[in-house]
Design an enzyme around this catalytic site. Structure first.
Site, PDB file in Angstrom:
ATOM      1  N   CYS A 109       3.834  -2.962  -5.121  1.00 10.01           N
ATOM      2  CA  CYS A 109       2.525  -2.324  -4.969  1.00 10.01           C
ATOM      3  C   CYS A 109       1.444  -3.270  -5.497  1.00 10.01           C
ATOM      4  O   CYS A 109       1.465  -3.675  -6.664  1.00 10.01           O
ATOM      5  CB  CYS A 109       2.497  -0.999  -5.731  1.00 10.01           C
ATOM      6  SG  CYS A 109       0.845  -0.282  -5.827  1.00 10.01           S
ATOM      7  N   ASP A 164     -13.689  -4.192  -5.179  1.00 12.56           N
ATOM      8  CA  ASP A 164     -12.910  -4.282  -3.941  1.00 12.56           C
ATOM      9  C   ASP A 164     -13.036  -5.703  -3.385  1.00 12.56           C
ATOM     10  O   ASP A 164     -14.123  -6.288  -3.369  1.00 12.56           O
ATOM     11  CB  ASP A 164     -13.426  -3.257  -2.920  1.00 12.56           C
ATOM     12  CG  ASP A 164     -12.461  -3.058  -1.767  1.00 12.56           C
ATOM     13  OD1 ASP A 164     -11.904  -1.947  -1.649  1.00 12.56           O
ATOM     14  OD2 ASP A 164     -12.263  -4.013  -0.990  1.00 12.56           O
ATOM     15  N   HIS A 220       1.489   4.573 -11.371  1.00 13.04           N
ATOM     16  CA  HIS A 220       1.565   4.594  -9.904  1.00 13.04           C
ATOM     17  C   HIS A 220       1.660   6.026  -9.404  1.00 13.04           C
ATOM     18  O   HIS A 220       2.643   6.723  -9.640  1.00 13.04           O
ATOM     19  CB  HIS A 220       2.765   3.792  -9.395  1.00 13.04           C
ATOM     20  CG  HIS A 220       2.826   3.754  -7.897  1.00 13.04           C
ATOM     21  ND1 HIS A 220       2.229   2.769  -7.150  1.00 13.04           N
ATOM     22  CD2 HIS A 220       3.359   4.617  -7.006  1.00 13.04           C
ATOM     23  CE1 HIS A 220       2.407   3.011  -5.864  1.00 13.04           C
ATOM     24  NE2 HIS A 220       3.095   4.143  -5.752  1.00 13.04           N
ATOM     25  N   GLY A 262      -7.322   5.720   7.327  1.00 15.14           N
ATOM     26  CA  GLY A 262      -7.296   4.267   7.196  1.00 15.14           C
ATOM     27  C   GLY A 262      -6.767   3.784   5.858  1.00 15.14           C
ATOM     28  O   GLY A 262      -7.044   2.653   5.447  1.00 15.14           O
ATOM     29  N   HIS A 275      -1.390   3.468  -3.317  1.00 17.81           N
ATOM     30  CA  HIS A 275      -1.541   3.744  -4.757  1.00 17.81           C
ATOM     31  C   HIS A 275      -2.893   4.443  -4.839  1.00 17.81           C
ATOM     32  O   HIS A 275      -3.922   3.844  -4.479  1.00 17.81           O
ATOM     33  CB  HIS A 275      -1.504   2.442  -5.553  1.00 17.81           C
ATOM     34  CG  HIS A 275      -1.648   2.572  -7.033  1.00 17.81           C
ATOM     35  ND1 HIS A 275      -0.804   1.925  -7.949  1.00 17.81           N
ATOM     36  CD2 HIS A 275      -2.549   3.254  -7.791  1.00 17.81           C
ATOM     37  CE1 HIS A 275      -1.190   2.209  -9.183  1.00 17.81           C
ATOM     38  NE2 HIS A 275      -2.250   3.010  -9.108  1.00 17.81           N
ATOM     39  N   HIS A 328      -6.394   5.770  -5.120  1.00 22.48           N
ATOM     40  CA  HIS A 328      -7.577   5.063  -5.607  1.00 22.48           C
ATOM     41  C   HIS A 328      -8.836   5.746  -5.106  1.00 22.48           C
ATOM     42  O   HIS A 328      -8.862   6.307  -4.008  1.00 22.48           O
ATOM     43  CB  HIS A 328      -7.564   3.585  -5.193  1.00 22.48           C
ATOM     44  CG  HIS A 328      -7.340   3.368  -3.731  1.00 22.48           C
ATOM     45  ND1 HIS A 328      -6.087   3.418  -3.155  1.00 22.48           N
ATOM     46  CD2 HIS A 328      -8.203   3.103  -2.721  1.00 22.48           C
ATOM     47  CE1 HIS A 328      -6.196   3.186  -1.859  1.00 22.48           C
ATOM     48  NE2 HIS A 328      -7.471   3.002  -1.567  1.00 22.48           N
TER      49      HIS A 328
HETATM   50  P1  5GP Z   1      -7.778   2.090   1.398  1.00 21.07           P
HETATM   51  O1  5GP Z   1      -8.081   1.772   2.832  1.00 21.07           O
HETATM   52  O2  5GP Z   1      -6.294   2.075   1.111  1.00 21.07           O
HETATM   53  O3  5GP Z   1      -8.460   3.330   0.918  1.00 21.07           O
HETATM   54  O4  5GP Z   1      -8.466   0.954   0.563  1.00 21.07           O
HETATM   55  C1  5GP Z   1      -7.791  -0.127   0.006  1.00 21.07           C
HETATM   56  C2  5GP Z   1      -8.839  -1.089  -0.470  1.00 21.07           C
HETATM   57  O5  5GP Z   1      -8.202  -2.046  -1.275  1.00 21.07           O
HETATM   58  C3  5GP Z   1      -9.548  -1.835   0.662  1.00 21.07           C
HETATM   59  O6  5GP Z   1     -10.940  -1.563   0.597  1.00 21.07           O
HETATM   60  C4  5GP Z   1      -9.218  -3.303   0.378  1.00 21.07           C
HETATM   61  O7  5GP Z   1     -10.323  -4.151   0.633  1.00 21.07           O
HETATM   62  C5  5GP Z   1      -8.833  -3.292  -1.081  1.00 21.07           C
HETATM   63  N1  5GP Z   1      -7.857  -4.291  -1.448  1.00 21.07           N
HETATM   64  C6  5GP Z   1      -6.696  -4.563  -0.797  1.00 21.07           C
HETATM   65  N2  5GP Z   1      -6.025  -5.539  -1.442  1.00 21.07           N
HETATM   66  C7  5GP Z   1      -6.777  -5.883  -2.525  1.00 21.07           C
HETATM   67  C8  5GP Z   1      -6.601  -6.824  -3.580  1.00 21.07           C
HETATM   68  O8  5GP Z   1      -5.613  -7.556  -3.658  1.00 21.07           O
HETATM   69  N3  5GP Z   1      -7.591  -6.891  -4.520  1.00 21.07           N
HETATM   70  C9  5GP Z   1      -8.694  -6.084  -4.462  1.00 21.07           C
HETATM   71  N4  5GP Z   1      -9.600  -6.241  -5.441  1.00 21.07           N
HETATM   72  N5  5GP Z   1      -8.889  -5.184  -3.480  1.00 21.07           N
HETATM   73  C10 5GP Z   1      -7.936  -5.085  -2.525  1.00 21.07           C
HETATM   74 ZN    ZN Z   2       1.080   1.141  -7.573  1.00 21.91          ZN
END
Ligand code: 5GP
Ligand code: ZN
Length: 114
Positions: free
Chosen positions: A5, A31, A47, A94, A99, A101
């Protein structure tokens, strides 16, 4: 912690992040692909995958997560201008990282989604 993760790896320090806030239970970081001038992710250090399946035992964690989000928004001077919290759940929303957030979005006018 699950080693596959990405966010658990950020919590453990295995992967770098631009940290905005940390306490015993919550971490906030920028982000990597910001869609607003301020785009911060707030996550439980433990987690948790989805809201689905949460039990009463998770309620304190969820409360702390939202309180931390409000604290981060205050530190990032978003209270007066306003901001949006987003929690994506599943494919249609999307969600890319499984995890739990909270996205904090702010620093510009955000179009109405709902
Ligand atoms: P989700 O679409 O799952 O709600 O959002 C996941 C977010 O995590 C996305 O906005 C993506 O840009 C961010 N993200 C993915 N991988 C990483 C990473 O390795 N570091 C950081 N800081 N953000 C990440
Ligand atoms: Zn996790």
């Amino acid at each position: 912690m699950t080693t596959d993760c990405i966010f658990c790896r950020i919590v453990s320090g295995d992967l770098p992040s631009a940290q905005a806030y940390s306490d015993d239970h919550v971490l906030a970081f920028a982000d990597i692909n910001a869609v607003a001038p301020i785009h911060t992710l707030v996550i439980p250090k433990q987690h948790i995958t989805f809201l689905e399946g949460m039990t009463a035992e998770h309620e304190p964690s969820l409360g702390r997560l939202l309180r931390a989000a409000a604290e981060v928004a205050r530190q990032q001077k978003l209270v007066e201008s306003g901001y949006r919290l987003v929690i994506n759940q599943g494919a249609d929303a999307g969600q890319m990282v499984d995890h739990l957030h909270v996205h904090i979005l702010g620093g510009r006018t955000l179009g109405s989604m709902v």
